[in-house]
Design a protein around this motif. Structure first.
Motif, short mmCIF file in Angstrom:
data_model
loop_
_atom_site.label_atom_id
_atom_site.label_comp_id
_atom_site.label_asym_id
_atom_site.label_seq_id
_atom_site.Cartn_x
_atom_site.Cartn_y
_atom_site.Cartn_z
N LEU A 1 36.54 29.31 32.37
CA LEU A 1 35.69 30.48 32.14
C LEU A 1 34.41 30.36 32.95
CD1 LEU A 1 35.29 33.10 30.59
CD2 LEU A 1 34.32 31.78 28.71
N ARG A 2 33.82 29.17 32.99
CA ARG A 2 32.58 28.98 33.76
C ARG A 2 32.85 29.13 35.26
NH1 ARG A 2 28.37 26.41 31.02
NH2 ARG A 2 28.85 25.94 28.84
N ARG A 3 33.94 28.51 35.73
CA ARG A 3 34.25 28.64 37.15
C ARG A 3 34.54 30.09 37.53
NH1 ARG A 3 36.72 23.65 36.02
NH2 ARG A 3 38.70 24.65 35.49
N GLY A 4 35.24 30.79 36.66
CA GLY A 4 35.52 32.19 36.94
C GLY A 4 34.25 33.03 36.98
N LEU A 5 33.29 32.69 36.12
CA LEU A 5 32.02 33.43 36.11
C LEU A 5 31.23 33.17 37.38
CD1 LEU A 5 30.56 35.30 34.11
CD2 LEU A 5 29.28 33.32 33.31
N ASP A 6 31.21 31.92 37.86
CA ASP A 6 30.52 31.60 39.09
C ASP A 6 31.15 32.32 40.28
OD1 ASP A 6 30.39 29.14 41.46
OD2 ASP A 6 28.53 29.88 40.57
N GLU A 7 32.49 32.36 40.31
CA GLU A 7 33.18 33.06 41.38
C GLU A 7 32.89 34.56 41.33
OE1 GLU A 7 37.00 30.00 41.56
OE2 GLU A 7 37.24 32.09 40.94
N ALA A 8 32.79 35.11 40.12
CA ALA A 8 32.48 36.53 40.01
C ALA A 8 31.09 36.83 40.57
CB ALA A 8 32.56 36.97 38.55
N GLY A 9 30.10 35.93 40.32
CA GLY A 9 28.77 36.13 40.88
C GLY A 9 28.78 36.11 42.40
N LYS A 10 29.59 35.20 42.97
CA LYS A 10 29.70 35.15 44.43
C LYS A 10 30.34 36.41 44.97
CE LYS A 10 30.02 30.10 44.63
NZ LYS A 10 30.89 28.95 44.98
N VAL A 11 31.32 36.95 44.25
CA VAL A 11 31.97 38.19 44.70
C VAL A 11 30.99 39.34 44.71
CG1 VAL A 11 33.69 39.93 44.05
CG2 VAL A 11 34.29 37.51 44.01
N VAL A 12 30.14 39.43 43.66
CA VAL A 12 29.15 40.52 43.61
C VAL A 12 28.19 40.43 44.78
CG1 VAL A 12 27.20 41.42 42.28
CG2 VAL A 12 29.32 40.81 41.11
N GLU A 13 27.68 39.21 45.03
CA GLU A 13 26.70 39.06 46.11
C GLU A 13 27.36 39.30 47.47
OE1 GLU A 13 23.13 35.99 47.41
OE2 GLU A 13 24.54 35.45 45.82
N GLU A 14 28.58 38.82 47.65
CA GLU A 14 29.25 38.99 48.93
C GLU A 14 29.60 40.45 49.19
OE1 GLU A 14 29.62 36.85 51.18
OE2 GLU A 14 30.99 37.86 52.55
N TYR A 15 30.03 41.15 48.14
CA TYR A 15 30.37 42.56 48.32
C TYR A 15 29.12 43.38 48.65
CZ TYR A 15 32.73 47.00 47.48
OH TYR A 15 33.25 48.25 47.62
N ARG A 16 28.00 43.06 48.01
CA ARG A 16 26.74 43.77 48.32
C ARG A 16 26.34 43.50 49.76
NH1 ARG A 16 21.76 41.57 48.45
NH2 ARG A 16 19.96 42.99 48.45
N ARG A 17 26.49 42.24 50.21
CA ARG A 17 26.14 41.91 51.58
C ARG A 17 27.03 42.66 52.58
NH1 ARG A 17 27.80 39.00 55.56
NH2 ARG A 17 29.60 38.24 54.39
N LEU A 18 28.32 42.76 52.24
CA LEU A 18 29.24 43.49 53.12
C LEU A 18 28.86 44.96 53.21
CD1 LEU A 18 32.68 41.92 52.08
CD2 LEU A 18 31.42 41.57 54.21
N LEU A 19 28.43 45.55 52.08
CA LEU A 19 28.00 46.95 52.12
C LEU A 19 26.78 47.13 53.01
CD1 LEU A 19 28.48 48.08 48.39
CD2 LEU A 19 29.80 48.80 50.38
N LEU A 20 25.82 46.20 52.89
CA LEU A 20 24.64 46.30 53.74
C LEU A 20 24.99 46.16 55.21
CD1 LEU A 20 22.05 44.32 51.60
CD2 LEU A 20 21.99 46.75 52.14
N ASP A 21 25.89 45.20 55.52
CA ASP A 21 26.32 45.05 56.91
C ASP A 21 27.03 46.31 57.40
OD1 ASP A 21 27.22 41.51 56.58
OD2 ASP A 21 25.30 42.51 57.05
N HIS A 22 27.86 46.88 56.52
CA HIS A 22 28.59 48.09 56.91
C HIS A 22 27.62 49.23 57.23
CE1 HIS A 22 31.25 51.54 56.66
NE2 HIS A 22 30.49 52.03 55.69
N PHE A 23 26.64 49.47 56.36
CA PHE A 23 25.71 50.58 56.60
C PHE A 23 24.80 50.29 57.78
CE2 PHE A 23 26.84 51.93 52.28
CZ PHE A 23 27.00 53.28 52.50
N SER A 24 24.51 48.99 58.03
CA SER A 24 23.69 48.65 59.20
C SER A 24 24.43 49.01 60.49
CB SER A 24 23.36 47.16 59.18
OG SER A 24 22.62 46.81 60.33
N ARG A 25 25.73 48.66 60.56
CA ARG A 25 26.49 48.99 61.78
C ARG A 25 26.65 50.50 61.93
NH1 ARG A 25 29.58 44.65 59.77
NH2 ARG A 25 31.02 46.15 58.82
#
Length: 565
Positions: free
Chosen positions: A42-66
């Protein structure tokens, strides 16, 4: 008599106690290990979920920048910005904003004045934007304005993140929750999490236990926050500990059920062991062995007088055995008498029925002969009828005698393939009639058997197949009757006889081996009964599968060493 005076009871108690202690220890260890592993997952899954949120937000910012850079370089946008006329630029900006699917679209001139704005600067959630300059010439750049586009971390974005991570999502800015997938009435309880870092294990919201991870979303290198403060937003990811560990409740239930089953099995096993390994049972076993060898039901087991150390189960078993043998002997005598009377009655009925028709035909033939004016053809017909019916009477008597008398076998090595060929030739002596195809396995090992008796059994089965094919009108069908031989396990030989005849009704299939049961007008009902007696007397087995209107399959299995019982 005490509770533990019987060996059965002592073994019963010992096995039950041992089973309960063993299962209890295993259950305790297994439950602890599974719970610890589930918490870690459960803890590992929660940490991975946090990384997914941050990575997806970063991808959106990169997408809108391009995408913003591409739009800012379009001649159509540059021309509209250069005229510095908002009514001209607005429809163009709306079109590009729709193409980018952006929540915010802003164009300003070199002095920072707005030429076109689409979307609110202070939306429901947290606005994430990127800004790029608009140039007119790459060699000698001339700034025409600035293009700013972005997306909002609103309820729709939170729902998408929830679907991606299978977690509850909270977005906050400057210590204030702006949007969350949990109901708004739970937000006050979530506010203390905004100052936490890492994982919190003791959060209870709305009667549900959660594990939460708080993450500060890092600012994008090409973007900036359009808000009152330049601080980065905060994301809180929560997973229901109650829901994630719900399976442990099912595991506990399953473990309890298995524990109960194991205790029950141990109890039954202890009882069985006590009944099979106790010393006094040797006497009973010997008596049973002698009775089986001699058939002497008058054999009795001596029952000694009551003793303090004598096992009461053994005394009870010996007494019960003596009573059982007396009852079996009495029932055997009565059953034998009833069976003799029943068989005699059935036999008399069948013989009377089968003999009456031939006698009537013979009587008719002799009456015509007695007339004195019988011509040549009529005389031949009458004599032929008498001869045919006499043969029929003789066959009936022979079958009854074969069924009634014990079968004596003369065992010798037998070539099963040759015997099947001979039986097929005997059924169709002239080669006319149904098509019998032989599929004989090469190099089939010889078996020790009685060739004459086995041939009679095969002829009986093939004759039934021939009659079934004839009654269905399929004598000329390809492989109307098929005989197949094959190797079995442990040196056995398997003979399969299949026909494409009329088949056997489902209600009659269970009675086909019963003596005197027949569905044919001229049958005695003894052919298959005699066949089964022969096959089983040779230590083999015979089975029949049939479907009415389709055909019948007969499978005979013979041991390699003759009679096995």
């Amino acid at each position: 008599m005490t509770l533990l005076s019987s060996l059965t009871n002592r073994l019963f108690a010992a096995m039950a106690v041992l089973a309960v202690m063993s299962i209890g220890a295993v259950t305790y260890y297994a439950t602890g290990a599974v719970t610890e592993q589930a918490e870690g997952e459960l803890r590992r899954g929660l940490d991975e979920a946090g990384k997914v949120v941050e990575e997806y937000r970063r991808l959106l910012l990169d997408h809108f920048s391009r995408e913003a850079k591409l739009v800012a370089d379009l001649p159509k946008l540059k021309a509209a910005v250069s005229v510095n006329h908002p009514p001209t630029l607005k429809p163009i900006a709306e079109d590009y904003r729709d193409q980018l699917a952006a929540d915010f679209f802003l164009v300003t001139n070199p002095r920072g004045q707005e030429l076109a704005r689409i979307g609110a600067e202070d939306p429901e959630g947290i606005l994430q934007v990127v800004s790029v300059p608009i140039y007119i010439d790459e060699d000698a750049p001339q700034l025409l304005g600035t293009l700013t586009v972005g997306f909002s971390l609103d309820s729709r974005a939170a729902a998408r993140f929830k679907a991606l991570t299978n977690s509850e999502i909270v977005f906050a800015h400057d210590g204030v929750i702006r949007v969350a997938t949990l109901p708004q009435e739970t937000w006050p309880a979530l506010t203390p999490l905004l100052t936490e870092t890492g994982v919190t294990t003791s959060i209870r919201i709305g009667g549900v236990d959660y594990i939460a991870a708080t993450r500060a979303l890092s600012p994008h290198e090409t973007g900036r926050m359009v808000a009152a403060s330049e601080t980065a937003p905060t994301a809180v990811i929560l997973r229901s500990r109650t829901e994630s560990l719900q399976f442990l409740s099912n595991v506990h239930t399953a473990v309890l059920l298995m524990a109960f089953a194991a205790v029950l099995a141990a109890t039954l096993a202890s009882y069985a062991i006590a009944r099979t390994v106790t010393r006094p049972l040797g006497t009973v076993t010997n008596a049973m062995r002698e009775m089986a060898a001699t058939g002497d039901l008058t054999r009795r087991i001596p029952v000694s007088s009551s003793s303090r150390w004598e096992d009461e189960d053994a005394r009870l078993l010996a007494s019960s055995f003596n009573s059982m043998t007396s009852s079996i002997a009495r029932f055997q005598r009565e059953a034998a008498q009833r069976e003799r009377l029943s068989s005699l009655g059935r036999l008399s009925t069948v013989i009377a029925h089968e003999i009456r028709n031939p006698l009537m035909i013979i009587k008719t033939a002799t009456r015509s002969l007695r007339g004195g004016d019988v011509h040549g053809d009529e005389l031949k017909t009458a004599v032929h009828d008498i001869d045919e019916e006499v043969d029929r009477l003789n066959r009936i008597v022979s079958e009854v005698l074969d069924f009634a008398k014990p079968i004596k076998f003369d065992l010798e090595p037998v070539d099963v393939n040759a015997l099947c060929t001979d039986a097929a030739r005997a059924v169709l002596p002239n080669g006319n009639g149904s098509d019998i195809r032989l599929h004989l396995a090469p190099e089939l090992p010889a078996v020790v058997s009685d060739p004459e008796r086995l041939r009679l059994a095969l002829v009986n089965v093939l004759a039934n197949a021939r009659d079934a094919v004839a009654s269905a009108g399929r004598e000329t069908a390809p492989e109307a009757i098929r005989v197949t031989t094959a190797r079995g396990t442990d040196g056995q030989v398997r003979i399969s006889i299949s026909d494409r005849g009329s088949g056997i009704a489902a209600d009659d299939l269970s009675r086909i081996f019963d003596p005197f049961f027949t569905t044919r007008r001229t049958g005695t009902g003894l052919g298959l009964a005699i066949t089964r007696n022969i096959i089983e007397g040779l230590g083999g087995t015979i089975g029949i599968a049939s479907k009415q209107g389709t055909g019948t399959d007969v499978t005979i299995t013979l041991p390699a060493d003759g009679r096995s019982r």
